[in-house]
Design a protein around this motif. Structure first.
Motif, PDB file in Angstrom:
ATOM      1  N   GLN A 195      33.836  29.812  52.359  1.00 50.08           N
ATOM      2  CA  GLN A 195      32.769  30.394  51.547  1.00 50.08           C
ATOM      3  C   GLN A 195      32.314  29.412  50.471  1.00 50.08           C
ATOM      4  N   GLN A 196      33.263  28.744  49.853  1.00 50.46           N
ATOM      5  CA  GLN A 196      32.935  27.748  48.825  1.00 50.46           C
ATOM      6  C   GLN A 196      32.036  26.661  49.395  1.00 50.46           C
ATOM      7  N   SER A 197      32.355  26.222  50.599  1.00 50.16           N
ATOM      8  CA  SER A 197      31.570  25.164  51.232  1.00 50.16           C
ATOM      9  C   SER A 197      30.161  25.649  51.572  1.00 50.16           C
ATOM     10  N   GLU A 198      30.044  26.905  51.996  1.00 47.76           N
ATOM     11  CA  GLU A 198      28.704  27.421  52.300  1.00 47.76           C
ATOM     12  C   GLU A 198      27.878  27.580  51.023  1.00 47.76           C
ATOM     13  N   TYR A 199      28.503  28.025  49.947  1.00 45.92           N
ATOM     14  CA  TYR A 199      27.780  28.143  48.684  1.00 45.92           C
ATOM     15  C   TYR A 199      27.306  26.772  48.195  1.00 45.92           C
ATOM     16  N   ALA A 200      28.108  25.747  48.448  1.00 38.97           N
ATOM     17  CA  ALA A 200      27.683  24.393  48.082  1.00 38.97           C
ATOM     18  C   ALA A 200      26.444  23.997  48.880  1.00 38.97           C
ATOM     19  N   PHE A 201      26.409  24.368  50.154  1.00 43.94           N
ATOM     20  CA  PHE A 201      25.228  24.097  50.977  1.00 43.94           C
ATOM     21  C   PHE A 201      24.022  24.884  50.464  1.00 43.94           C
ATOM     22  N   ARG A 202      24.264  26.122  50.066  1.00 43.08           N
ATOM     23  CA  ARG A 202      23.161  26.945  49.555  1.00 43.08           C
ATOM     24  C   ARG A 202      22.591  26.350  48.270  1.00 43.08           C
ATOM     25  N   ALA A 203      23.457  25.875  47.394  1.00 39.66           N
ATOM     26  CA  ALA A 203      22.981  25.243  46.162  1.00 39.66           C
ATOM     27  C   ALA A 203      22.160  23.998  46.480  1.00 39.66           C
ATOM     28  N   ALA A 204      22.619  23.199  47.453  1.00 40.45           N
ATOM     29  CA  ALA A 204      21.882  22.003  47.843  1.00 40.45           C
ATOM     30  C   ALA A 204      20.523  22.375  48.454  1.00 40.45           C
ATOM     31  N   PHE A 205      20.502  23.466  49.216  1.00 40.71           N
ATOM     32  CA  PHE A 205      19.237  23.952  49.806  1.00 40.71           C
ATOM     33  C   PHE A 205      18.231  24.302  48.713  1.00 40.71           C
ATOM     34  N   GLU A 206      18.683  25.021  47.685  1.00 39.50           N
ATOM     35  CA  GLU A 206      17.787  25.407  46.595  1.00 39.50           C
ATOM     36  C   GLU A 206      17.372  24.201  45.764  1.00 39.50           C
ATOM     37  N   ASN A 207      18.245  23.234  45.620  1.00 36.03           N
ATOM     38  CA  ASN A 207      17.876  22.011  44.894  1.00 36.03           C
ATOM     39  C   ASN A 207      16.786  21.249  45.638  1.00 36.03           C
ATOM     40  N   THR A 208      16.788  21.338  46.963  1.00 39.40           N
ATOM     41  CA  THR A 208      15.708  20.730  47.737  1.00 39.40           C
ATOM     42  C   THR A 208      14.387  21.445  47.456  1.00 39.40           C
ATOM     43  N   ASN A 209      14.437  22.778  47.334  1.00 36.58           N
ATOM     44  CA  ASN A 209      13.236  23.529  46.951  1.00 36.58           C
ATOM     45  C   ASN A 209      12.715  23.081  45.592  1.00 36.58           C
ATOM     46  N   VAL A 210      13.639  22.881  44.662  1.00 36.41           N
ATOM     47  CA  VAL A 210      13.246  22.437  43.323  1.00 36.41           C
ATOM     48  C   VAL A 210      12.573  21.067  43.395  1.00 36.41           C
ATOM     49  N   ALA A 211      13.176  20.157  44.171  1.00 43.32           N
ATOM     50  CA  ALA A 211      12.614  18.813  44.307  1.00 43.32           C
ATOM     51  C   ALA A 211      11.223  18.861  44.935  1.00 43.32           C
ATOM     52  N   ARG A 212      11.021  19.783  45.844  1.00 44.84           N
ATOM     53  CA  ARG A 212       9.718  19.899  46.499  1.00 44.84           C
ATOM     54  C   ARG A 212       8.655  20.401  45.517  1.00 44.84           C
ATOM     55  N   SER A 213       9.051  21.230  44.569  1.00 45.62           N
ATOM     56  CA  SER A 213       8.085  21.820  43.635  1.00 45.62           C
ATOM     57  C   SER A 213       7.538  20.795  42.645  1.00 45.62           C
ATOM     58  N   TYR A 214       8.225  19.661  42.480  1.00 47.70           N
ATOM     59  CA  TYR A 214       7.752  18.657  41.524  1.00 47.70           C
ATOM     60  C   TYR A 214       6.465  17.973  41.976  1.00 47.70           C
ATOM     61  N   PHE A 215       6.091  18.146  43.246  1.00 50.24           N
ATOM     62  CA  PHE A 215       4.854  17.539  43.731  1.00 50.24           C
ATOM     63  C   PHE A 215       3.624  18.333  43.288  1.00 50.24           C
TER      64      PHE A 215
END
Length: 468
Positions: free
Chosen positions: A293-313
């Motif tokens: 579960q910890q590993s999946e939550y880490a993936f989920r956080a990375a997924f949302e950080n990608t969304n954040v990075a995309r919004s900077y455009f």
């Protein structure tokens, strides 16, 4: 409110509505990971698993239960994991606060002196070049979550919080397993010490017997010397066992967060633990294993950080406002001294040296790394379950054969000793070999029992038991 102001508000409201209708962030879905065959030979369709048992139900030994409870109360790694949860909780609260406008207050007094020559007024004009300004006001700023940047940041913080909670549960399951495994190791060492000391007593008697047989001309002096060497071979192993016992006790003390000292314990013969090991099905690891579960939550956080990075455009929409009182005369502070201003605007990045592109590529790479880590964690979990199941199976197989081996070796010792006393068909070398083989088999029998107990503990942890 005049018409111009109404037009401005209507314009920005319409613009904001249009922007909010444009969704550029992606919705998170659980990653597709395969679980078929993770348990190798142990996979079935029965969902019953020992992972659902509370640890108090798995262990019947009251001394072990007491040690586990003490470890859960005092273990320093577990306390550190709790502090990390508090840290991530504060980060989550901070991400939620970003949705609300900031508000700051200020009070200041400014005294300034200007140059008369620098004012460029006509000659003879009288100007007060020394002024004091008194001002008190409030300033607020609010950024609209147009592209979902703030929402994604909050979801990433939530995933981080859940990740630390899962990490704490993983520490707890590992702690219970470590305490139980060290405890059982301690009981096994006690049993091996008991066997070795009993063997030493028997070999001391053998030395006296050999001396008597030598006096009766049944054996030679070589047999006496060999019996003495055999006695010391057993005696010299006792200090090593003592050292192992002391080191295991100290290791348990560290887990319990206490100073080195003795450990209260039962005996290996009194240990009873279930041999009916239900492993359930591999997909249950996704819900039972905290580290998965910890590993999946880490993936989920990375997924949302990608969304954040995309919004900077895309442009950011910000509203700022300030209001307060300002006057040159303190006595007129509350008389016709009100001021205010409000501004709304869009900020679109045009050229930032490739920073946004680099940020997005980094986030995407980190997301893929997190996915790979999640898949590997699941594979390792399946490996640990398979290893524990097989270790338990082979331990039971060995114990059956080992008990027969010990019985046969005990008979061999008895027979060779009798032959040595009453017949010339054997010599002390045969007795020596039989005794050494018997001691080795007895010590290995203890190791077999330890393997069985630790296999159950390891399976319980591998399936995700211990945190409920």
């Amino acid at each position: 409110m005049n018409r111009l102001t109404i037009k401005y508000i209507s314009f920005f409201t319409l613009t904001l509505s249009v922007l909010l209708s444009c969704k550029i962030t992606k919705t998170y879905n659980h990653p597709e990971v395969g679980t078929t065959g993770l348990y190798r030979d142990g996979q079935g369709s029965d969902t019953t698993t020992i992972a659902s048992l509370p640890w108090q139900s798995l262990f019947a030994d009251t001394a072990l239960r007491s040690l586990i409870q003490e470890g859960l109360n005092n273990n320093l790694d577990l306390k550190t994991a709790v502090q990390r949860i508090l840290e991530s909780q504060a980060t989550l609260q901070q991400s939620k606060a970003a949705f609300y406008p900031s508000l700051s207050g200020n009070v200041n007094v400014t005294r300034s002196k200007q140059s008369s020559a620098g004012l460029n007024y006509p000659a003879g004009t009288i100007v007060n070049t020394l002024t004091t300004n008194y001002q008190a006001g409030l300033t607020t700023s609010w950024e609209a979550d147009v592209w979902g940047k703030l929402s994604s940041t909050k979801r990433a913080a939530l995933a981080g919080y859940l990740q630390t909670d899962a990490a704490k549960r993983a520490v707890q399951t590992q702690l219970i397993a470590d305490i139980a495994n060290n405890y059982f190791t301690l009981l096994a060492l006690d049993k091996q010490m008991e066997i070795t000391r009993e063997t030493l007593k028997n070999r001391i008697k053998d030395v006296e017997t050999m001396k008597e047989l030598k006096a009766g001309a049944v054996v030679t002096g070589a047999a006496v010397v060999q019996s003495e060497a055999n006695r010391y071979a057993a005696e010299v192993s006792i200090p090593d066992l003592k050292r192992s016992i002391r080191e295991t006790e100290n290791a348990l003390d560290v887990l319990l967060a206490r100073a080195p000292g003795p450990i209260s314990r039962a005996s290996l013969a009194d240990e009873k633990i279930s041999s009916e090991l239900q492993a359930g099905i591999p997909t249950q690891l996704l819900n039972n294993r905290p580290d998965v579960q910890q590993s999946e939550y880490a993936f989920r956080a990375a997924f949302e950080n990608t969304n954040v990075a995309r919004s900077y455009f895309y442009p950011s929409f910000t509203i700022t406002a300030s209001s307060g009182l300002s006057t040159l005369q303190l006595k007129d502070f509350f008389v016709n001294s009100i001021f205010y201003n409000i501004a709304a605007g869009l900020t679109q990045p045009i050229f930032n040296q490739g920073l946004n592109k680099a940020r997005l590529r980094t986030a995407q790479a980190q997301q893929q790394e997190a996915l790979n880590s999640f898949q590997k964690t699941l594979l390792v979990a399946g490996q640990e379950v398979s290893n524990a199941l097989y270790a338990h199976q082979t331990a039971l197989e060995k114990q059956d054969a080992r008990s027969k081996q010990i019985i046969a070796l005990q008979k061999s010792v008895d027979y060779t000793q009798e032959l040595l006393r009453y017949s010339s068909a054997t010599n002390y070398t045969d007795v020596l070999t039989s005794e050494q083989n018997l001691l080795s088999a007895q010590l290995s029998g203890v190791s077999d029992r330890l393997q069985e107990l630790q296999a159950v503990v390891n399976l319980y942890r591998a399936l995700g038991g211990g945190w409920r």
